[in-house]
Design a protein around this motif. Structure first.
Motif, short mmCIF file in Angstrom:
data_model
loop_
_atom_site.label_atom_id
_atom_site.label_comp_id
_atom_site.label_asym_id
_atom_site.label_seq_id
_atom_site.Cartn_x
_atom_site.Cartn_y
_atom_site.Cartn_z
N LEU A 15 -35.76 16.50 7.64
CA LEU A 15 -35.45 15.13 7.75
C LEU A 15 -35.14 14.31 6.43
CD1 LEU A 15 -37.66 14.30 10.84
CD2 LEU A 15 -35.38 14.27 10.74
N LYS A 16 -34.19 13.62 6.66
CA LYS A 16 -33.95 12.82 5.10
C LYS A 16 -33.65 11.30 5.63
CE LYS A 16 -30.52 15.77 4.23
NZ LYS A 16 -29.52 16.30 3.62
N GLY A 17 -33.79 10.26 4.68
CA GLY A 17 -33.69 9.01 4.92
C GLY A 17 -33.12 8.32 3.71
N ASP A 18 -32.01 7.30 4.03
CA ASP A 18 -31.45 6.65 3.08
C ASP A 18 -31.93 5.38 2.93
OD1 ASP A 18 -30.08 5.23 5.12
OD2 ASP A 18 -28.24 6.01 4.67
N THR A 19 -31.25 4.45 2.10
CA THR A 19 -31.72 3.15 1.92
C THR A 19 -31.33 2.21 2.76
OG1 THR A 19 -29.81 2.85 0.41
CG2 THR A 19 -31.62 3.39 -0.70
N SER A 20 -30.29 2.62 3.71
CA SER A 20 -30.02 1.72 4.73
C SER A 20 -30.79 2.06 6.16
CB SER A 20 -28.50 2.05 5.22
OG SER A 20 -27.77 1.79 4.03
N ASN A 21 -31.74 2.80 5.98
CA ASN A 21 -32.78 3.01 7.20
C ASN A 21 -32.05 3.82 7.98
OD1 ASN A 21 -35.22 1.67 6.25
ND2 ASN A 21 -34.23 -0.21 7.08
N ARG A 22 -31.15 4.71 7.83
CA ARG A 22 -30.52 5.80 8.60
C ARG A 22 -31.18 7.02 8.31
NH1 ARG A 22 -24.37 5.88 7.23
NH2 ARG A 22 -25.29 6.14 5.11
N THR A 23 -31.32 7.95 9.39
CA THR A 23 -32.26 9.21 9.29
C THR A 23 -31.16 10.39 9.47
OG1 THR A 23 -34.16 8.14 10.29
CG2 THR A 23 -33.90 10.54 9.89
N PHE A 24 -31.10 11.39 8.39
CA PHE A 24 -30.16 12.52 8.64
C PHE A 24 -31.09 13.85 8.67
CE2 PHE A 24 -28.13 9.21 6.32
CZ PHE A 24 -27.02 9.15 6.96
N LEU A 25 -30.62 14.77 9.16
CA LEU A 25 -31.11 16.05 9.42
C LEU A 25 -29.99 17.04 8.81
CD1 LEU A 25 -33.44 17.74 10.83
CD2 LEU A 25 -31.75 18.16 12.51
N GLY A 26 -30.61 17.82 7.94
CA GLY A 26 -29.79 18.82 7.08
C GLY A 26 -30.28 19.62 6.03
N PHE A 27 -29.66 20.45 5.18
CA PHE A 27 -30.07 20.88 4.04
C PHE A 27 -30.78 20.16 3.05
CE2 PHE A 27 -26.71 23.77 5.80
CZ PHE A 27 -27.39 24.85 6.11
N GLU A 28 -31.30 20.80 1.95
CA GLU A 28 -31.83 19.90 0.99
C GLU A 28 -30.68 19.32 0.12
OE1 GLU A 28 -35.66 20.16 -1.65
OE2 GLU A 28 -35.58 21.06 -0.04
#
Length: 70
Positions: A15-28
């Protein structure tokens, strides 16, 4: 552990988050990488996601995961 677009092997994704409070699932990789899936909604029993890459999103559509009651 999940499959990624166009690859039959399963991979451990994070799981990864960005500065816009969106959450992503993916590789490093940085959040929003073309191979990522953006998590659109998530509750205890339901999660919807779509691929960031427009071509993969067009081919695979929106993913809907529902936890089965056991």
């Amino acid at each position: 552990m999940m499959h990624v677009a166009d690859d039959p092997k399963i991979y451990e994704l994070r799981l990864k988050g960005d500065t816009s409070n969106r959450t992503f699932l993916g590789f490093e990789a940085p959040p929003g990488d073309p191979q990522d899936r953006e998590i659109l909604t998530a509750t205890d029993n339901l999660m919807t996601m779509r691929f960031v890459d427009p071509d993969a999103n067009r081919r695979y559509g929106t993913f809907v995961y529902v936890r089965c009651g056991a």
